[in-house]
Design a protein around this motif. Structure first.
Motif, PDB file in Angstrom:
ATOM      1  N   GLN A 121      37.586  22.372  19.272  1.00 59.34           N
ATOM      2  CA  GLN A 121      36.910  21.490  18.298  1.00 59.34           C
ATOM      3  C   GLN A 121      37.426  21.047  17.079  1.00 59.34           C
ATOM      4  N   ALA A 122      38.470  21.732  16.668  1.00 63.23           N
ATOM      5  CA  ALA A 122      39.206  21.553  15.537  1.00 63.23           C
ATOM      6  C   ALA A 122      40.248  20.257  15.816  1.00 63.23           C
ATOM      7  N   PRO A 123      40.474  19.476  15.147  1.00 60.53           N
ATOM      8  CA  PRO A 123      41.321  18.236  15.447  1.00 60.53           C
ATOM      9  C   PRO A 123      42.796  18.740  15.593  1.00 60.53           C
ATOM     10  N   GLU A 124      42.996  19.830  14.974  1.00 62.16           N
ATOM     11  CA  GLU A 124      44.570  20.233  15.262  1.00 62.16           C
ATOM     12  C   GLU A 124      44.804  21.780  15.021  1.00 62.16           C
ATOM     13  N   CYS A 125      45.730  22.275  15.589  1.00 61.09           N
ATOM     14  CA  CYS A 125      46.190  23.415  15.539  1.00 61.09           C
ATOM     15  C   CYS A 125      47.398  23.556  14.435  1.00 61.09           C
ATOM     16  N   SER A 126      47.609  24.804  13.773  1.00 60.83           N
ATOM     17  CA  SER A 126      48.647  24.970  12.715  1.00 60.83           C
ATOM     18  C   SER A 126      49.712  25.525  13.803  1.00 60.83           C
ATOM     19  N   ILE A 127      50.803  24.593  13.620  1.00 62.59           N
ATOM     20  CA  ILE A 127      52.050  25.218  14.384  1.00 62.59           C
ATOM     21  C   ILE A 127      53.067  25.642  13.395  1.00 62.59           C
ATOM     22  N   ARG A 128      53.436  26.699  13.409  1.00 69.40           N
ATOM     23  CA  ARG A 128      54.696  27.229  12.534  1.00 69.40           C
ATOM     24  C   ARG A 128      56.046  26.752  12.730  1.00 69.40           C
ATOM     25  N   LYS A 129      56.888  26.347  11.835  1.00 72.47           N
ATOM     26  CA  LYS A 129      58.189  25.959  11.914  1.00 72.47           C
ATOM     27  C   LYS A 129      58.908  26.986  12.753  1.00 72.47           C
ATOM     28  N   GLY A 130      59.502  25.968  13.951  1.00 76.71           N
ATOM     29  CA  GLY A 130      60.382  26.906  14.786  1.00 76.71           C
ATOM     30  C   GLY A 130      59.745  27.373  16.152  1.00 76.71           C
ATOM     31  N   ALA A 131      58.496  27.355  16.015  1.00 80.30           N
ATOM     32  CA  ALA A 131      57.523  28.020  17.162  1.00 80.30           C
ATOM     33  C   ALA A 131      57.491  27.188  18.327  1.00 80.30           C
ATOM     34  N   VAL A 132      57.158  27.715  19.416  1.00 81.70           N
ATOM     35  CA  VAL A 132      56.909  27.267  20.932  1.00 81.70           C
ATOM     36  C   VAL A 132      55.519  27.537  21.335  1.00 81.70           C
ATOM     37  N   TRP A 133      54.965  26.405  21.648  1.00 81.54           N
ATOM     38  CA  TRP A 133      53.511  26.464  22.380  1.00 81.54           C
ATOM     39  C   TRP A 133      53.735  26.108  23.754  1.00 81.54           C
ATOM     40  N   TRP A 134      53.495  26.797  24.738  1.00 87.47           N
ATOM     41  CA  TRP A 134      53.736  26.481  26.240  1.00 87.47           C
ATOM     42  C   TRP A 134      52.567  26.325  26.961  1.00 87.47           C
ATOM     43  N   LEU A 135      52.269  25.283  27.365  1.00 82.47           N
ATOM     44  CA  LEU A 135      51.118  24.649  28.207  1.00 82.47           C
ATOM     45  C   LEU A 135      51.260  24.403  29.594  1.00 82.47           C
ATOM     46  N   ARG A 136      50.441  24.554  30.523  1.00 86.60           N
ATOM     47  CA  ARG A 136      50.506  24.304  31.839  1.00 86.60           C
ATOM     48  C   ARG A 136      49.076  23.784  32.261  1.00 86.60           C
ATOM     49  N   GLN A 137      49.437  22.578  33.066  1.00 88.94           N
ATOM     50  CA  GLN A 137      48.203  22.166  33.893  1.00 88.94           C
ATOM     51  C   GLN A 137      48.037  22.625  35.174  1.00 88.94           C
ATOM     52  N   ARG A 138      46.802  23.125  35.727  1.00 89.00           N
ATOM     53  CA  ARG A 138      46.516  23.813  36.870  1.00 89.00           C
ATOM     54  C   ARG A 138      45.107  23.136  37.445  1.00 89.00           C
ATOM     55  N   GLU A 139      45.222  23.515  38.785  1.00 86.52           N
ATOM     56  CA  GLU A 139      44.059  23.156  39.285  1.00 86.52           C
ATOM     57  C   GLU A 139      43.394  24.530  39.829  1.00 86.52           C
ATOM     58  N   LYS A 140      42.256  24.718  39.483  1.00 87.49           N
ATOM     59  CA  LYS A 140      41.715  25.872  39.772  1.00 87.49           C
ATOM     60  C   LYS A 140      40.036  25.619  40.209  1.00 87.49           C
ATOM     61  N   ASN A 141      39.763  25.894  41.436  1.00 84.14           N
ATOM     62  CA  ASN A 141      38.395  25.577  42.066  1.00 84.14           C
ATOM     63  C   ASN A 141      37.954  24.195  41.854  1.00 84.14           C
ATOM     64  N   GLY A 142      38.969  23.339  42.176  1.00 83.28           N
ATOM     65  CA  GLY A 142      38.846  21.932  42.366  1.00 83.28           C
ATOM     66  C   GLY A 142      38.970  21.233  41.142  1.00 83.28           C
ATOM     67  N   GLN A 143      38.963  22.165  39.912  1.00 86.84           N
ATOM     68  CA  GLN A 143      39.150  21.348  38.514  1.00 86.84           C
ATOM     69  C   GLN A 143      40.546  21.582  37.901  1.00 86.84           C
ATOM     70  N   LEU A 144      40.792  20.446  37.248  1.00 85.33           N
ATOM     71  CA  LEU A 144      41.999  20.386  36.476  1.00 85.33           C
ATOM     72  C   LEU A 144      41.801  21.279  35.124  1.00 85.33           C
ATOM     73  N   GLN A 145      42.774  22.256  34.880  1.00 84.16           N
ATOM     74  CA  GLN A 145      42.624  22.973  33.602  1.00 84.16           C
ATOM     75  C   GLN A 145      44.112  23.042  33.186  1.00 84.16           C
ATOM     76  N   THR A 146      43.894  23.022  31.621  1.00 81.95           N
ATOM     77  CA  THR A 146      45.399  23.204  30.861  1.00 81.95           C
ATOM     78  C   THR A 146      45.176  24.632  30.132  1.00 81.95           C
TER      79      THR A 146
END
Length: 157
Positions: A121-146
């Motif tokens: 719901q928030a327009p952005e997340c706070s990401i610390r300097k030097g940090a990594v956020w690892w996201l994956r898109q997958r399909e589950k039960n016919g739906q795409l999810q991140t």
């Protein structure tokens, strides 16, 4: 498809730049930032999948961060500090791309990207300097999810 977002490490303030305070793109990493980049690069090097594409903002601080990784990378103007979420996703070819992509960039764009992809719901997340956020898109039960695979900060390595 995996999308790995890496925020540049700690950088000098505008007043400390070589040109005397003004060119945001010329800001360099601090000594602490160099250590952060090195720590995170070492961790990423062990984790990244084969064939990952590496993209970086042309800002000096992001290029210094990605150089610590020791892999080939491409500078992309779309990833500049004033870039948008749409610019970042287009450069990464999300979600249609066939291979993982590591993007080295800036706040608030990285945090806005995380918020959009995770449907927060928030327009952005706070990401610390030097940090990594690892996201994956997958399909589950016919739906795409991140899904969020991991968040890592250099301080915890």
């Amino acid at each position: 498809m995996d999308l790995i977002l890496w925020r540049h490490a700690e950088a000098e303030d505008l007043e400390e730049t070589d040109d005397g305070g003004g060119a945001d793109l010329s800001r360099r990493l601090t000594t602490k930032g160099e250590r952060q980049a090195s720590r995170m690069a070492s961790w990423l090097d062990r984790q990244l999948p084969e064939g990952v594409r590496v993209l970086s903002s042309p800002a000096v601080r992001t290029e210094q961060t990605v150089i610590a990784l020791g892999r080939k990378y491409r500078l992309r103007d779309e990833l500049r500090p004033d870039g948008t979420v749409d610019d970042l996703l287009a450069a990464a070819q999300w979600p249609e791309g066939k291979q993982a992509v590591l993007v080295v960039g800036h706040q608030p764009t990285l945090g806005q990207t995380v918020a959009r992809l995770l449907g927060l719901q928030a327009p952005e997340c706070s990401i610390r300097k030097g940090a990594v956020w690892w996201l994956r898109q997958r399909e589950k039960n016919g739906q795409l999810q991140t899904v969020l695979l991991t968040v890592q900060t250099p301080e915890l390595l």
